[in-house]
Design a protein around this motif. Sequence first.
Motif, PDB file in Angstrom:
ATOM      1  N   SER A 122       0.829  -1.202   0.000  1.00 20.21           N
ATOM      2  CA  SER A 122       0.000   0.000   0.000  1.00 20.21           C
ATOM      3  C   SER A 122       0.868   1.259   0.000  1.00 20.21           C
ATOM      4  CB  SER A 122      -0.929  -0.014   1.204  1.00 20.21           C
ATOM      5  OG  SER A 122      -0.235   0.391   2.363  1.00 20.21           O
ATOM      6  N   ALA A 123       2.165   1.130   0.414  1.00 21.23           N
ATOM      7  CA  ALA A 123       3.063   2.289   0.368  1.00 21.23           C
ATOM      8  C   ALA A 123       3.315   2.724  -1.069  1.00 21.23           C
ATOM      9  CB  ALA A 123       4.378   1.954   1.057  1.00 21.23           C
TER      10      ALA A 123
ATOM     11  N   GLN B  82       1.126   2.878  -3.365  1.00 22.30           N
ATOM     12  CA  GLN B  82      -0.060   3.524  -3.939  1.00 22.30           C
ATOM     13  C   GLN B  82      -0.043   5.001  -3.546  1.00 22.30           C
ATOM     14  OE1 GLN B  82      -3.406   1.111  -3.218  1.00 22.30           O
ATOM     15  NE2 GLN B  82      -4.427   1.789  -5.073  1.00 22.30           N
ATOM     16  N   THR B  83       0.750   5.796  -4.286  1.00 30.55           N
ATOM     17  CA  THR B  83       1.025   7.161  -3.848  1.00 30.55           C
ATOM     18  C   THR B  83       0.033   8.173  -4.368  1.00 30.55           C
ATOM     19  OG1 THR B  83       2.464   7.350  -5.734  1.00 30.55           O
ATOM     20  CG2 THR B  83       3.497   6.800  -3.634  1.00 30.55           C
ATOM     21  N   GLY B  84      -0.661   7.854  -5.461  1.00 34.36           N
ATOM     22  CA  GLY B  84      -1.541   8.841  -6.059  1.00 34.36           C
ATOM     23  C   GLY B  84      -0.874   9.606  -7.202  1.00 34.36           C
ATOM     24  N   HIS B  85       0.407   9.345  -7.462  1.00 31.55           N
ATOM     25  CA  HIS B  85       1.094   9.968  -8.599  1.00 31.55           C
ATOM     26  C   HIS B  85       0.792   9.178  -9.852  1.00 31.55           C
ATOM     27  CE1 HIS B  85       3.477  12.885  -6.379  1.00 31.55           C
ATOM     28  NE2 HIS B  85       3.611  11.948  -5.443  1.00 31.55           N
TER      29      HIS B  85
ATOM     30  N   ARG C  63       1.708   9.584 -12.852  1.00 36.14           N
ATOM     31  CA  ARG C  63       2.852   9.348 -13.739  1.00 36.14           C
ATOM     32  C   ARG C  63       3.711   8.196 -13.230  1.00 36.14           C
ATOM     33  NH1 ARG C  63       6.229  13.668 -14.716  1.00 36.14           N
ATOM     34  NH2 ARG C  63       6.159  14.147 -12.501  1.00 36.14           N
TER      35      ARG C  63
ATOM     36  N   MET D 210       4.813   9.872 -19.546  1.00 32.24           N
ATOM     37  CA  MET D 210       5.597   9.734 -18.336  1.00 32.24           C
ATOM     38  C   MET D 210       6.171  11.054 -17.847  1.00 32.24           C
ATOM     39  SD  MET D 210       7.436   6.053 -18.389  1.00 32.24           S
ATOM     40  CE  MET D 210       8.316   6.188 -19.901  1.00 32.24           C
TER      41      MET D 210
ATOM     42  N   ARG E 105       3.527  16.937 -17.086  1.00 33.15           N
ATOM     43  CA  ARG E 105       2.755  17.037 -15.852  1.00 33.15           C
ATOM     44  C   ARG E 105       1.365  17.580 -16.100  1.00 33.15           C
ATOM     45  NH1 ARG E 105       6.825  19.779 -11.669  1.00 33.15           N
ATOM     46  NH2 ARG E 105       4.912  19.836 -10.457  1.00 33.15           N
TER      47      ARG E 105
ATOM     48  N   ALA F  45      -0.777  17.080 -12.778  1.00 28.83           N
ATOM     49  CA  ALA F  45      -1.107  15.721 -12.334  1.00 28.83           C
ATOM     50  C   ALA F  45      -0.469  15.391 -10.987  1.00 28.83           C
ATOM     51  CB  ALA F  45      -0.653  14.706 -13.383  1.00 28.83           C
ATOM     52  N   ASP F  46       0.694  16.008 -10.682  1.00 28.61           N
ATOM     53  CA  ASP F  46       1.396  15.666  -9.443  1.00 28.61           C
ATOM     54  C   ASP F  46       0.759  16.297  -8.213  1.00 28.61           C
ATOM     55  OD1 ASP F  46       2.995  14.148 -10.843  1.00 28.61           O
ATOM     56  OD2 ASP F  46       4.860  15.229 -10.476  1.00 28.61           O
TER      57      ASP F  46
ATOM     58  N   VAL G 174      -2.408  16.553  -7.591  1.00 26.78           N
ATOM     59  CA  VAL G 174      -3.716  16.031  -7.191  1.00 26.78           C
ATOM     60  C   VAL G 174      -3.593  14.657  -6.514  1.00 26.78           C
ATOM     61  CG1 VAL G 174      -5.023  17.314  -8.885  1.00 26.78           C
ATOM     62  CG2 VAL G 174      -4.072  15.098  -9.500  1.00 26.78           C
ATOM     63  N   ASN G 175      -2.390  14.369  -5.972  1.00 20.84           N
ATOM     64  CA  ASN G 175      -2.215  13.055  -5.340  1.00 20.84           C
ATOM     65  C   ASN G 175      -2.718  13.082  -3.892  1.00 20.84           C
ATOM     66  OD1 ASN G 175      -0.255  14.797  -4.621  1.00 20.84           O
ATOM     67  ND2 ASN G 175       1.335  13.239  -4.399  1.00 20.84           N
TER      68      ASN G 175
ATOM     69  N   MET H   4      -4.273  10.577  -2.490  1.00 19.90           N
ATOM     70  CA  MET H   4      -4.114   9.250  -1.913  1.00 19.90           C
ATOM     71  C   MET H   4      -2.697   9.080  -1.382  1.00 19.90           C
ATOM     72  SD  MET H   4      -5.255   5.591  -3.410  1.00 19.90           S
ATOM     73  CE  MET H   4      -5.745   6.168  -4.928  1.00 19.90           C
TER      74      MET H   4
ATOM     75  N   GLY I 173      -1.333   6.242   0.118  1.00 26.66           N
ATOM     76  CA  GLY I 173      -0.865   4.864   0.344  1.00 26.66           C
ATOM     77  C   GLY I 173      -1.381   4.250   1.622  1.00 26.66           C
TER      78      GLY I 173
END
Lengths: 611, 102
Positions: A583-584, A586-589, A591, B25, B28, B94-95, B97-98, B100, B102
């Motif tokens: 789960s670590a 799963q960062t939300g990035h 890209r 990749m 952004r 895109a970076d 809006v993270n 989440m 983990g």
Amino acid sequence: MLELLGWVPLFPFLGFLILVLASERFSKPLAAWIGIGSVGVSALLVSLIGFEFLNGTMQPFKLVLGSWIEMDDLSVPFGFYLDALTMTMLFVVTGIGFLIHVYSAEFMASDPSYARFFAYMNLFVSAMLVLVLADNLVLLYLGWEGVGLGSYLLIGFWYEDPNNGYAARKAFVMTRIGDTSMALGLFLLFTQLHTFDIQSLMLHAENQWAPGTLLPVVSAALLLGGAVGKSAQLPLQTWLPDAMAGPTPVSALIHAATMVTAGVYLIARTHALFMLAPTVQFAVAVIGALTLLIAGCSALVQTDIKRVLAYSTISQIGYMFLALGVGAWSAAIFHLLTHAFFKALLFLAAGAVIFCFHHEHNIFKMGGLRKAMPLTFWSFMIGSAALSALPFTSGFYSKHEILLAAFEVSPVLWAVGCLGALITGIYSFRLVFVVFFGVQSEVLEKSLGWRMSAPLFLLGILALFGGLLQVPLGSVFPALSSPDRDLTFNLVSAITVAAPLLGLLIAVLFYLTGAFSAQRLANCRWAKPLRLFFLGGWGMDVLYDNLFVHPFKTITRLNKNDAVDGLYLAIAWLSKRLHLLVSASQTGHVRWYASSLVLGTVAIIAIGLLS
Amino acid sequence: MNGIPMEFGLLLSAVLFVLGLIGVMVRRNLIMILMSLEVMLNATGLAFIVAGSRWGQADGQIMFLLILTLAAAEVGVGLGLALQIFHRFNTLDADSVNEMQG
């Protein structure tokens, strides 16, 4: 009329159902009517059936009510079997059960859980009837466990006191040890002989097994284990004195007259098997002889009126085992019958004393009750006379028969039995003299109503004249060879008769006339530790505590966190760690995801290409 | 359809695909990421066309039509999401809006 047999255990069971469902919503008289009535109807049915049976051919009668378990070659019906042995037990259970129920109606009158008491009593009576009526060992085992449950519930009846709960659990666990052995015996018999029906089992056993071979010896020994547990014999006897925590009518019914004799009944019922295993049968005699001596010595020094009677019950059942062991089957059942009369009488009389004495159990705080409670005094007198087998009381006939039969097998067993009879004489009259003679202790407030007096009166008559009953057990058991009436026989008879009289004389000298002082004897150097030893039941409780209870407690304390659980906890811990690791990522990035996707694809393609 | 060898066409489609991939990749901006995805889809479409014309079969062109539909739907959904994200975060990075963790 015999077809009504099925209703006999059913009525008490219905009474139990009604009372347990209504709990305390019924008024006390109604609960008593239901509780006593159900047993009364059963007793009436039994007397009708008994009348027809005893006047008829006395041929065994079989009644199958339905099928209980049916699979492959295993078939267990709800089948009842009636012969002279069952008939005797039915009379004891319903007759004495009815009298004790009547007695309880008054004894328990001030108890808030009146209906609960009668519900449990009815459950017990019903289970006991199933036990004695069963025609196969599985149904018998159902009744066997049923009476164990009833006994547990009633010992712990006053559950507010944790000590009573402890006594109930102790009785349950101790008898469970025996029951386990008995269940194993059942399984062994079934795997070898392919039936549970007692009569055909005995027939098969006699036809297929040679006497003294391994199989009959092992199965008889396993059944003996069950009998020893239920009947409170050595080495499982320690639960019975503590079982006195229950109300006194319970002690009279369960722990004197009926349930504790179930072991004797079991051995008598399967006597053909025991005759195939002479070593086990001799072990039965030895267990009986040792138990009657050990329990008798303990009864000598108890100060609690009920504990004296409890030890004397163990001791008397020891006599029955002795009789079974020497092959005097009828004498054992006869003693069971007379013992039921006089021991129920003694317990009920003791209950009357306790009832009028504000639940005081210590006999040395009582005294001189002869004048204040004449009926109780005479009941106790008759009961003690019968218990110590004074001539012409009921106990005399049965015990005499047992001891003479024991002499035929081994003079040593006879001598132990006579010594036991001497001790019985001492302790039973010690009780009478201490409680009913001497200085009057205090004025009593309560007096006995008819519901307590009538059972005492009737049981008193039975205990006095019950020895004249002719129990027709000849159709069930092989006859005993009658001994030669020579000089030895006469001498042996005379000693057997004299032993309890000598005991009575000793009791008179110590406790009535004061020619010797029991107090001084108890305080002298060698007798003091002996007295404590007897008081604690020969240290069996301490021994079992040190041997089983304490080690068990230590092990459980060491294993408080459960070693087996450790493995499963480790698996859970590992998967949790792995989950955190994944789960670590799963960062939300977004890209990152795309990049790892690409990396993975490249890796897989590379593997595909290179391999 | 002679003259241009199939290898050239496939090479072009591979180059386009990798360019699109790199775009996904490294860019952004969400819009740029979506555009790079379009480039990748079209690169695969090109590969189908080339292969179809090489074997003289219509399958390649049917596949391209399929990819075209897919791309249209994808862009519709993607742009809708981008619009929502812009409404909510006031950015298209895109970076950033993270949410989440983990």
